[in-house]
Design an enzyme around this catalytic site. Structure first.
Site, PDB file in Angstrom:
ATOM      1  N   ARG A  23       0.810  -1.277  -0.055  1.00 50.78           N
ATOM      2  CA  ARG A  23       0.034  -0.118  -0.117  1.00 50.78           C
ATOM      3  C   ARG A  23       0.888   1.210  -0.198  1.00 50.78           C
ATOM      4  O   ARG A  23       0.498   2.290  -0.517  1.00 50.78           O
ATOM      5  CB  ARG A  23      -0.975   0.078   1.345  1.00 50.78           C
ATOM      6  CG  ARG A  23      -1.948  -1.216   1.480  1.00 50.78           C
ATOM      7  CD  ARG A  23      -2.388  -1.242   2.595  1.00 50.78           C
ATOM      8  NE  ARG A  23      -1.384  -1.319   3.754  1.00 50.78           N
ATOM      9  CZ  ARG A  23      -1.610  -1.354   4.928  1.00 50.78           C
ATOM     10  NH1 ARG A  23      -2.930  -0.921   5.454  1.00 50.78           N
ATOM     11  NH2 ARG A  23      -0.559  -1.425   5.723  1.00 50.78           N
ATOM     12  N   ARG A  58      15.606  27.491   0.685  1.00 45.85           N
ATOM     13  CA  ARG A  58      14.928  28.361   1.862  1.00 45.85           C
ATOM     14  C   ARG A  58      16.214  28.463   2.904  1.00 45.85           C
ATOM     15  O   ARG A  58      16.575  27.445   3.400  1.00 45.85           O
ATOM     16  CB  ARG A  58      13.539  27.754   2.462  1.00 45.85           C
ATOM     17  CG  ARG A  58      12.533  27.612   1.097  1.00 45.85           C
ATOM     18  CD  ARG A  58      11.082  27.357   2.027  1.00 45.85           C
ATOM     19  NE  ARG A  58      10.072  26.907   0.974  1.00 45.85           N
ATOM     20  CZ  ARG A  58       8.878  27.755   0.965  1.00 45.85           C
ATOM     21  NH1 ARG A  58       8.452  28.581   1.714  1.00 45.85           N
ATOM     22  NH2 ARG A  58       8.128  27.416  -0.028  1.00 45.85           N
ATOM     23  N   HIS A  61      17.670  30.059   8.377  1.00 49.43           N
ATOM     24  CA  HIS A  61      16.766  30.793   9.102  1.00 49.43           C
ATOM     25  C   HIS A  61      17.004  30.226  10.739  1.00 49.43           C
ATOM     26  O   HIS A  61      17.336  29.212  11.027  1.00 49.43           O
ATOM     27  CB  HIS A  61      15.312  30.478   8.988  1.00 49.43           C
ATOM     28  CG  HIS A  61      14.941  31.019   7.589  1.00 49.43           C
ATOM     29  ND1 HIS A  61      13.795  30.643   6.959  1.00 49.43           N
ATOM     30  CD2 HIS A  61      15.620  31.822   6.816  1.00 49.43           C
ATOM     31  CE1 HIS A  61      13.747  31.352   5.845  1.00 49.43           C
ATOM     32  NE2 HIS A  61      14.575  32.037   5.623  1.00 49.43           N
ATOM     33  N   LYS A  71      14.256  22.966  16.653  1.00 50.07           N
ATOM     34  CA  LYS A  71      13.436  22.725  15.709  1.00 50.07           C
ATOM     35  C   LYS A  71      13.573  21.449  15.004  1.00 50.07           C
ATOM     36  O   LYS A  71      14.849  20.879  15.138  1.00 50.07           O
ATOM     37  CB  LYS A  71      13.764  23.684  14.417  1.00 50.07           C
ATOM     38  CG  LYS A  71      13.200  23.895  13.316  1.00 50.07           C
ATOM     39  CD  LYS A  71      13.847  25.058  12.491  1.00 50.07           C
ATOM     40  CE  LYS A  71      13.630  26.397  12.640  1.00 50.07           C
ATOM     41  NZ  LYS A  71      14.255  27.335  11.717  1.00 50.07           N
ATOM     42  N   HIS A 118      19.188  27.061   9.794  1.00 49.60           N
ATOM     43  CA  HIS A 118      18.554  26.039   9.089  1.00 49.60           C
ATOM     44  C   HIS A 118      18.295  26.205   7.698  1.00 49.60           C
ATOM     45  O   HIS A 118      17.448  27.421   7.486  1.00 49.60           O
ATOM     46  CB  HIS A 118      17.546  25.306   9.927  1.00 49.60           C
ATOM     47  CG  HIS A 118      16.664  24.462   9.032  1.00 49.60           C
ATOM     48  ND1 HIS A 118      15.416  24.440   8.562  1.00 49.60           N
ATOM     49  CD2 HIS A 118      17.386  23.170   8.655  1.00 49.60           C
ATOM     50  CE1 HIS A 118      15.335  23.594   7.815  1.00 49.60           C
ATOM     51  NE2 HIS A 118      16.235  22.631   7.735  1.00 49.60           N
ATOM     52  N   TYR A 131       7.785  20.981  10.121  1.00 43.43           N
ATOM     53  CA  TYR A 131       8.598  21.319  11.196  1.00 43.43           C
ATOM     54  C   TYR A 131       7.840  21.115  12.504  1.00 43.43           C
ATOM     55  O   TYR A 131       6.563  21.574  12.481  1.00 43.43           O
ATOM     56  CB  TYR A 131       8.815  22.945  11.196  1.00 43.43           C
ATOM     57  CG  TYR A 131       9.508  23.238   9.777  1.00 43.43           C
ATOM     58  CD1 TYR A 131       8.896  23.328   8.764  1.00 43.43           C
ATOM     59  CD2 TYR A 131      10.724  23.635  10.092  1.00 43.43           C
ATOM     60  CE1 TYR A 131       9.477  23.852   7.506  1.00 43.43           C
ATOM     61  CE2 TYR A 131      11.416  24.029   8.634  1.00 43.43           C
ATOM     62  CZ  TYR A 131      10.958  24.211   7.575  1.00 43.43           C
ATOM     63  OH  TYR A 131      11.456  24.509   6.173  1.00 43.43           O
ATOM     64  N   ASP A 165      15.347  36.184   1.915  1.00 44.07           N
ATOM     65  CA  ASP A 165      16.310  35.384   2.254  1.00 44.07           C
ATOM     66  C   ASP A 165      18.058  36.109   1.638  1.00 44.07           C
ATOM     67  O   ASP A 165      18.777  35.751   1.985  1.00 44.07           O
ATOM     68  CB  ASP A 165      16.210  33.883   1.424  1.00 44.07           C
ATOM     69  CG  ASP A 165      15.264  33.198   2.416  1.00 44.07           C
ATOM     70  OD1 ASP A 165      14.865  33.714   3.596  1.00 44.07           O
ATOM     71  OD2 ASP A 165      15.021  31.970   2.336  1.00 44.07           O
TER      72      ASP A 165
HETATM   73  C1  LIG Z   1       8.301  30.533   9.833  1.00 43.00           C
HETATM   74  C2  LIG Z   1       6.761  31.345   9.462  1.00 43.00           C
HETATM   75  C3  LIG Z   1       6.418  32.183   8.490  1.00 43.00           C
HETATM   76  N1  LIG Z   1       5.217  32.715   8.719  1.00 43.00           N
HETATM   77  C4  LIG Z   1       4.853  33.478   7.624  1.00 43.00           C
HETATM   78  C5  LIG Z   1       5.671  34.562   7.232  1.00 43.00           C
HETATM   79  C6  LIG Z   1       5.537  34.782   5.772  1.00 43.00           C
HETATM   80  O1  LIG Z   1       4.504  35.703   5.430  1.00 43.00           O
HETATM   81  C7  LIG Z   1       5.392  33.563   5.417  1.00 43.00           C
HETATM   82  C8  LIG Z   1       6.598  32.631   4.613  1.00 43.00           C
HETATM   83  O2  LIG Z   1       7.696  32.540   5.615  1.00 43.00           O
HETATM   84  P1  LIG Z   1       8.996  32.517   5.214  1.00 43.00           P
HETATM   85  O3  LIG Z   1       9.333  33.174   3.872  1.00 43.00           O
HETATM   86  O4  LIG Z   1       9.997  32.772   6.332  1.00 43.00           O
HETATM   87  O5  LIG Z   1       8.932  30.885   4.921  1.00 43.00           O
HETATM   88  P2  LIG Z   1      10.097  29.817   4.785  1.00 43.00           P
HETATM   89  O6  LIG Z   1      11.199  30.562   4.110  1.00 43.00           O
HETATM   90  O7  LIG Z   1       9.525  28.939   4.373  1.00 43.00           O
HETATM   91  O8  LIG Z   1      10.564  29.851   6.415  1.00 43.00           O
HETATM   92  C9  LIG Z   1      11.170  28.524   6.938  1.00 43.00           C
HETATM   93  O9  LIG Z   1      12.336  28.446   6.443  1.00 43.00           O
HETATM   94  C10 LIG Z   1      13.025  27.181   6.871  1.00 43.00           C
HETATM   95  C11 LIG Z   1      14.376  27.207   6.351  1.00 43.00           C
HETATM   96  C12 LIG Z   1      13.019  27.149   8.530  1.00 43.00           C
HETATM   97  O10 LIG Z   1      13.969  26.677   8.954  1.00 43.00           O
HETATM   98  C13 LIG Z   1      11.968  27.476   9.098  1.00 43.00           C
HETATM   99  O11 LIG Z   1      11.816  27.471  10.609  1.00 43.00           O
HETATM  100  C14 LIG Z   1      11.148  28.821   8.470  1.00 43.00           C
HETATM  101  O12 LIG Z   1      11.954  29.980   8.951  1.00 43.00           O
HETATM  102  O13 LIG Z   1       4.968  32.767   6.346  1.00 43.00           O
HETATM  103  C15 LIG Z   1       4.357  32.563   9.661  1.00 43.00           C
HETATM  104  O14 LIG Z   1       3.224  32.973   9.854  1.00 43.00           O
HETATM  105  N2  LIG Z   1       4.875  31.619  10.790  1.00 43.00           N
HETATM  106  C16 LIG Z   1       5.960  31.153  10.673  1.00 43.00           C
HETATM  107  O15 LIG Z   1       6.372  30.266  11.686  1.00 43.00           O
END
Ligand SMILES: Cc1cn([C@H]2C[C@H](O)[C@@H](COP(=O)(O)OP(=O)(O)O[C@H]3O[C@@H](C)C(=O)[C@@H](O)[C@H]3O)O2)c(=O)[nH]c1=O
Length: 194
Positions: A23, A58, A61, A71, A118, A131, A165
């Site tokens: 499956r 990504r 962070h 994390k 990360h 995560y 980034d």
């Molecule tokens: C991380 C995060 C972002 N957001 C929002 C902010 C923004 O409008 C949208 C996308 O955020 P980001 O561009 O920061 O998403 P992203 O680049 O995917 O951020 C992630 O990257 C990886 C590498 C990690 O390690 C994670 O912990 C997190 O930081 O989501 C939240 O509301 N809560 C959260 O916990």
């Protein structure tokens, strides 16, 4: 579950038990007794996932004090090259990185202590990363260092990267608010990588 060192104190690869049949696949991602027994955090404040296309990077962070967090990250679809960088002042591996391939098929996860940056690069057509973090998201404390500033040998060519980034400071310009408090290392059951 099996736990492996990554070369950075307090950061581990956890290989999950996979049950595969006609499956598909069944994988358990969290057991409180196992995590607690290895000195790992068991109380998580938020869980989230991201979906990304091939060749996206990504990161890198982290959240700074007083909202720093542990994390735990795993990939439930696709394959990524995951990377962490030690930002803890006084750590024997300050500024050093570790890399791990995460995938649904491998059934592995990375446990990242606070004080590490990360990020990941998507190898497959698409990837979903899940995560668990031990503190709530705090936009004011959500920071990064530039993906290409820590010597990580991404094999990516022209990766897709967010504007945010791209604008982070490089590792050399980053003044760390983290200090190394010694490894909160599990005392047993950790397997060294050959
Ligand atoms: C991380 C995060 C972002 N957001 C929002 C902010 C923004 O409008 C949208 C996308 O955020 P980001 O561009 O920061 O998403 P992203 O680049 O995917 O951020 C992630 O990257 C990886 C590498 C990690 O390690 C994670 O912990 C997190 O930081 O989501 C939240 O509301 N809560 C959260 O916990």
């Amino acid at each position: 579950m099996r736990i492996h060192e990554t070369g950075i104190a307090g950061c581990y690869e956890i290989v999950l038990n996979r049950f595969e049949d006609e499956r598909g696949l069944f994988v358990k991602t969290f057991r409180e007794d196992y995590f607690a027994g290895h000195g790992l955090e068991t109380r998580f404040a938020e869980q989230y996932y991201s979906f990304s296309y091939k060749n996206v990077i990504r990161g890198l962070h982290f959240q700074i004090p007083p909202h720093e967090h542990v994390k735990v990250v795993y990939c439930i679809s696709g394959i990524v090259t995951d990377a962490v960088v030690d930002l803890r002042a006084g750590s024997p591996t300050y500024g050093k990185f570790a890399m791990i391939e995460l995938s649904a098929q491998k059934g592995n996860m990375i446990y990242i202590p606070s004080g590490l940056a990360h990020g990941f690069w998507v190898q497959s057509q698409e990837a979903i990363l899940v995560y668990n973090v031990t503190t709530l998201y705090s936009p004011l404390h959500d920071r990064g260092i530039r993906w290409d500033s820590a010597g990580i040998p991404w094999t990516a060519r022209h990766p897709v990267i967010s504007k945010r980034d791209k604008g982070f400071p490089g590792l050399d310009d980053f003044i760390s608010p983290f200090t190394y408090a010694g490894a909160t290392a599990p005392t047993d059951g950790v397997e060294r990588r050959e």
